[in-house]
Design a protein around this motif. Structure first.
Motif, PDB file in Angstrom:
ATOM      1  N   LEU A  32       6.970  -0.803 -11.224  1.00 44.95           N
ATOM      2  CA  LEU A  32       6.992  -2.234 -10.939  1.00 44.95           C
ATOM      3  C   LEU A  32       8.367  -2.700 -10.478  1.00 44.95           C
ATOM      4  CD1 LEU A  32       4.815  -3.603 -13.884  1.00 44.95           C
ATOM      5  CD2 LEU A  32       4.127  -3.113 -11.531  1.00 44.95           C
ATOM      6  N   ALA A  33       9.427  -2.145 -11.038  1.00 41.01           N
ATOM      7  CA  ALA A  33      10.777  -2.562 -10.649  1.00 41.01           C
ATOM      8  C   ALA A  33      11.054  -2.216  -9.187  1.00 41.01           C
ATOM      9  CB  ALA A  33      11.814  -1.894 -11.563  1.00 41.01           C
ATOM     10  N   ALA A  34      10.637  -1.022  -8.761  1.00 47.56           N
ATOM     11  CA  ALA A  34      10.841  -0.626  -7.367  1.00 47.56           C
ATOM     12  C   ALA A  34      10.002  -1.483  -6.430  1.00 47.56           C
ATOM     13  CB  ALA A  34      10.498   0.861  -7.202  1.00 47.56           C
ATOM     14  N   GLN A  35       8.777  -1.776  -6.817  1.00 50.34           N
ATOM     15  CA  GLN A  35       7.944  -2.641  -5.986  1.00 50.34           C
ATOM     16  C   GLN A  35       8.531  -4.045  -5.872  1.00 50.34           C
ATOM     17  OE1 GLN A  35       3.952  -2.578  -7.521  1.00 50.34           O
ATOM     18  NE2 GLN A  35       3.655  -0.368  -7.134  1.00 50.34           N
ATOM     19  N   ALA A  36       9.079  -4.569  -6.988  1.00 54.83           N
ATOM     20  CA  ALA A  36       9.695  -5.900  -6.943  1.00 54.83           C
ATOM     21  C   ALA A  36      10.935  -5.892  -6.064  1.00 54.83           C
ATOM     22  CB  ALA A  36      10.045  -6.354  -8.347  1.00 54.83           C
ATOM     23  N   MET A  75       0.829  -1.213   0.000  1.00 58.00           N
ATOM     24  CA  MET A  75       0.000   0.000   0.000  1.00 58.00           C
ATOM     25  C   MET A  75       0.860   1.258   0.000  1.00 58.00           C
ATOM     26  SD  MET A  75      -2.917  -1.227   2.719  1.00 58.00           S
ATOM     27  CE  MET A  75      -3.735   0.359   2.649  1.00 58.00           C
ATOM     28  N   ALA A  76       2.036   1.198   0.661  1.00 59.99           N
ATOM     29  CA  ALA A  76       2.878   2.386   0.726  1.00 59.99           C
ATOM     30  C   ALA A  76       3.615   2.647  -0.568  1.00 59.99           C
ATOM     31  CB  ALA A  76       3.867   2.252   1.874  1.00 59.99           C
ATOM     32  N   THR A  77       3.924   1.585  -1.342  1.00 60.24           N
ATOM     33  CA  THR A  77       4.686   1.739  -2.598  1.00 60.24           C
ATOM     34  C   THR A  77       3.804   1.595  -3.829  1.00 60.24           C
ATOM     35  OG1 THR A  77       5.227  -0.629  -2.564  1.00 60.24           O
ATOM     36  CG2 THR A  77       6.785   0.885  -1.492  1.00 60.24           C
ATOM     37  N   ALA A  78       2.522   1.876  -3.675  1.00 63.33           N
ATOM     38  CA  ALA A  78       1.613   1.740  -4.828  1.00 63.33           C
ATOM     39  C   ALA A  78       1.916   2.747  -5.922  1.00 63.33           C
ATOM     40  CB  ALA A  78       0.162   1.889  -4.364  1.00 63.33           C
ATOM     41  N   SER A  79       2.500   3.883  -5.552  1.00 67.37           N
ATOM     42  CA  SER A  79       2.789   4.918  -6.547  1.00 67.37           C
ATOM     43  C   SER A  79       4.102   4.692  -7.284  1.00 67.37           C
ATOM     44  CB  SER A  79       2.824   6.293  -5.873  1.00 67.37           C
ATOM     45  OG  SER A  79       3.812   6.323  -4.848  1.00 67.37           O
TER      46      SER A  79
END
Length: 315
Positions: free
Chosen positions: A53-57, A46-50
């Motif tokens: 995709l690479a950063a979330q992974a 929820m915090a990294t939704a913005s």
């Protein structure tokens, strides 16, 4: 029980943990770690939704490695080998010499745990624990550690049976200083279990122990006293001496029990609205004047006692 010898030549009797208790502790730890991982992952998602995709992974992989390796190592290091699962099962990780583990021990255990616990679903760890005499997995072997049981049921101490009444106080003058502790332990174990032994075997053991005790004390064996009763009486005499020595009051000196009182302290400051108390000077103590002896007084003859009657005078 595992006899571990420390650097001070002290033998430690430790009970190694076996596979069932260790497996239960690992399952409890995994349940706690998975629950924490799921909660943290949901929050980070929820915090990294913005982010892209690479950063979330990258955040997801870092979180997974943190809970897979970092958290178990940190928990074992900070708790000195007591994770939540081990604490619930009464287990603890210690070094081979019985001391608490440090970061390097927890690091090796955690690194090997990825291979033998996670990648192979615990099969290598189970096989190694079953083969090892002390139930160690590969992580314990390479780290030089051992998982032991902390909560060990205490053995019930059986009281020594009392001696016959006619032997009470008969061995008060016996010298017991040369009797070793090993012989006392053997006598105590025999007396607490003599009812469970065969009568002939028990009688032979009592005679042998009594002969050893007589040889140590240097006193001739008492005539007509059974060996078992002799052992009971001597053990009772030793317990009486130990109790008297433990509860003996300290010898009081010539000035014991007298403590001088404190001198006059400073005058307290008066409270607001109150008149100050007058300071009274102490009066020095004066010794009493000697009293002159009185002159002897002539004895007075006693008056004649009235005759006793059976009636009381009227009121």
């Amino acid at each position: 029980m595992s006899d571990l010898v420390t650097g001070d030549a002290v033998v430690l009797g430790l009970r190694p943990a076996r596979l069932p208790s260790r497996g239960l502790a690992i399952l409890l730890d995994l349940a706690v770690y998975v629950t924490g991982y799921v909660l943290i992952s949901v929050g980070l998602t929820m915090a990294t939704a913005s982010l892209d995709l690479a950063a979330q992974a990258a955040v997801a992989v870092a979180t997974f490695l943190l809970f897979l390796v970092g958290v178990p190592i940190a928990v074992e290091t900070l708790s000195h080998g007591r994770s939540l699962g081990k604490l619930a099962c009464g287990l603890r990780v210690v070094r081979d010499d019985g001391g608490p583990i440090r970061f390097r021990h927890a690091l090796v255990r955690g690194a090997m745990g990825i291979v033998e616990l996670i990648l192979t679903f615990g099969s290598i760890a189970c096989i190694a624990s079953l083969v090892s005499a002390r139930g160690r997995r590969l992580g314990d072997v390479f780290a030089g550690t051992l998982v032991v049981r902390e909560r060990v049921p205490g053995a019930r101490v059986m009281p020594v049976p009392p001696p016959p009444p006619w032997l009470a106080g008969r061995f008060t003058g016996l010298d017991l200083s040369a009797v070793p502790d090993g012989l006392w332990l053997a006598i105590r174990q025999y007396l607490t279990r003599m009812n469970q032994l065969d009568p002939q075997v028990g009688a032979a053991m009592a005679v042998r122990l009594a002969d050893d005790l007589v040889a140590r004390t240097g006193a001739p064996p008492p005539a007509g006293v059974p060996a078992a009763a002799f052992l009971m009486a001597v053990v009772h005499e030793r317990q009486t001496r130990d109790a008297a020595r433990a509860f003996r009051p300290a010898a009081a000196g010539p000035g014991a029990g007298f403590a001088p009182g404190p001198g006059p302290g400073p005058t307290p400051a008066p409270m607001p609205g109150m008149m100050p108390m007058p300071v009274v000077a102490p009066v020095p103590y004066a010794a009493p004047a000697p009293v002159a002896p009185e002159a002897p007084v002539a004895p007075v003859p006693p008056a004649a006692a009235p005759r006793a009657g059976g009636f009381a005078p009227p009121a």
